[in-house]
Design a protein around this motif. Structure first.
Motif, PDB file in Angstrom:
ATOM      1  N   PRO A   1      -1.828   1.096 -18.016  1.00  0.00           N
ATOM      2  CA  PRO A   1      -2.444   2.396 -18.340  1.00  0.00           C
ATOM      3  C   PRO A   1      -3.956   2.323 -18.504  1.00  0.00           C
ATOM      4  CG  PRO A   1      -0.473   2.021 -19.657  1.00  0.00           C
ATOM      5  CD  PRO A   1      -0.770   0.722 -18.964  1.00  0.00           C
ATOM      6  N   ALA A   2      -4.489   1.126 -18.777  1.00  0.00           N
ATOM      7  CA  ALA A   2      -5.928   0.996 -18.985  1.00  0.00           C
ATOM      8  C   ALA A   2      -6.701   0.924 -17.673  1.00  0.00           C
ATOM      9  CB  ALA A   2      -6.223  -0.248 -19.826  1.00  0.00           C
TER      10      ALA A   2
ATOM     11  N   LYS B   1      -5.450   8.405  -7.352  1.00  0.00           N
ATOM     12  CA  LYS B   1      -6.215   8.144  -8.577  1.00  0.00           C
ATOM     13  C   LYS B   1      -6.881   9.414  -9.084  1.00  0.00           C
ATOM     14  CE  LYS B   1      -7.609   3.399  -7.326  1.00  0.00           C
ATOM     15  NZ  LYS B   1      -8.798   2.533  -7.056  1.00  0.00           N
ATOM     16  N   ASP B   2      -7.320  10.259  -8.160  1.00  0.00           N
ATOM     17  CA  ASP B   2      -8.141  11.417  -8.512  1.00  0.00           C
ATOM     18  C   ASP B   2      -7.418  12.748  -8.398  1.00  0.00           C
ATOM     19  OD1 ASP B   2      -7.849  11.312  -5.787  1.00  0.00           O
ATOM     20  OD2 ASP B   2      -9.920  11.853  -5.337  1.00  0.00           O
ATOM     21  N   ALA B   3      -6.099  12.711  -8.234  1.00  0.00           N
ATOM     22  CA  ALA B   3      -5.343  13.956  -8.090  1.00  0.00           C
ATOM     23  C   ALA B   3      -3.911  13.711  -8.574  1.00  0.00           C
ATOM     24  CB  ALA B   3      -5.332  14.423  -6.635  1.00  0.00           C
ATOM     25  N   PRO B   4      -3.227  14.771  -9.016  1.00  0.00           N
ATOM     26  CA  PRO B   4      -1.883  14.591  -9.569  1.00  0.00           C
ATOM     27  C   PRO B   4      -0.817  14.218  -8.552  1.00  0.00           C
ATOM     28  CG  PRO B   4      -2.485  16.912  -9.489  1.00  0.00           C
ATOM     29  CD  PRO B   4      -3.716  16.150  -9.150  1.00  0.00           C
ATOM     30  N   ALA B   5      -1.114  14.366  -7.280  1.00  0.00           N
ATOM     31  CA  ALA B   5      -0.148  13.996  -6.245  1.00  0.00           C
ATOM     32  C   ALA B   5      -0.867  13.919  -4.912  1.00  0.00           C
ATOM     33  CB  ALA B   5       0.988  15.013  -6.165  1.00  0.00           C
ATOM     34  N   SER B   6      -0.328  13.140  -4.013  1.00  0.00           N
ATOM     35  CA  SER B   6      -0.847  13.123  -2.653  1.00  0.00           C
ATOM     36  C   SER B   6      -0.262  14.299  -1.886  1.00  0.00           C
ATOM     37  CB  SER B   6      -0.458  11.817  -1.949  1.00  0.00           C
ATOM     38  OG  SER B   6       0.947  11.809  -1.686  1.00  0.00           O
TER      39      SER B   6
END
Length: 276
Positions: A128-129, A173-178
């Motif tokens: 998580p880190a 990494k930058d969005a909730p889903a592809s």
């Protein structure tokens, strides 16, 4: 009943290629007494511009299309998270901290959609880190699902070959889903029976068919249509500044006539339809 959809992302204005796709999806549904849906795919972070969604609606009205509007992707984040958690828990996803530059530095094999991820992080544990994308372990998934097939209205029956794309990203990494996960879940939730989209997304369908099997989703048919090309032979694209439908509207062009011309494959000067 045939249910089709048009699902634009508000990261740039619609252009003639979008108009062609929307008219085709609209007509395939309406000519069969079915339903044509509009869904806004607005989870692309800061690139998503909410003000464009109203312009999209005006563009479709200008073309003479009628639709039912479905919930936007930004209202469906919980369903994406739930599906991803389930796939992760079952061992089908693994975290990946690699950047695009790092992947390209490995000189990976190239596929139809670009560099194929070589599996550097396969087997890694989620920390998580550390910000990480979640990739699909295609080999493990295929071992459990076995042979999968899908059907394209133009190309016919296909045997799914998701390995050609490698272990694609399912949660960015930058969005909730592809796109792969969100579009697959949304089409099932909206009851889409005929996924109408450009031929450039044909390879992605192999991955979507695998996700449907893993998630227990219904399997639609697909219709991958040819793309509109500019005078240099490249597909029309927002990022290359292809003339927008909004600009055409503002000059007083007749949208109903344009839609009819698209149906007849009569395109403006410099625009052509890619050959099969």
């Amino acid at each position: 009943m045939i249910v089709t959809r048009f699902a634009p992302s508000p990261n740039g204005p619609l252009h003639l290629g979008h108009a062609y796709s929307a008219v085709l999806a609209h007509d395939l549904a309406r000519n069969a007494g079915g339903r044509f849906l509009l869904r806004i795919e607005d989870i692309d972070g800061p690139r998503s511009r909410p003000e464009l969604t109203d312009a999209f609606r005006r563009d479709l009205e200008w073309l003479g299309l009628e639709w039912e509007e479905m919930p936007a992707q930004s209202t469906r984040l919980e369903s994406y998270e739930e599906a991803a958690r389930g796939l992760l828990r079952r061992g089908y996803l693994y975290p990946c901290t690699c950047t695009r530059a790092e992947i390209e530095a490995l000189e990976p094999r190239l596929g139809s959609q670009g560099a194929i991820y070589p599996g550097t992080c396969k087997g890694a544990r989620l920390d998580p880190a550390k910000p990480a994308a979640l990739r699909l372990d295609v080999d493990r998934a295929m071992a459990d699902t076995g042979k999968l097939v899908w059907e394209d209205a133009l190309a016919g029956k296909q045997v799914a070959d998701p390995r050609e794309a490698g272990d694609v990203v399912i949660v960015r990494k930058d969005a909730p889903a592809s796109y792969h996960l969100a579009a697959t879940l949304d089409d099932a939730a909206d009851g889409v029976t005929l996924v109408t989209r450009g031929a450039d997304l044909f390879p992605a369908t192999h991955i979507h068919r695998l996700l449907q099997a893993l998630l227990g989703l219904p399997v639609p048919r697909w219709h991958h249509h040819a793309l509109l090309l500019d005078e240099s032979g490249r597909k029309l694209a927002k990022r290359r500044g292809s003339p927008s439908l909004a600009d055409r509207r503002s000059t007083g062009e007749d949208g109903l006539l344009l839609a009819e011309q698209l149906r007849l494959h009569r395109f403006p000067s410099g625009i052509s339809l890619a050959s099969a």
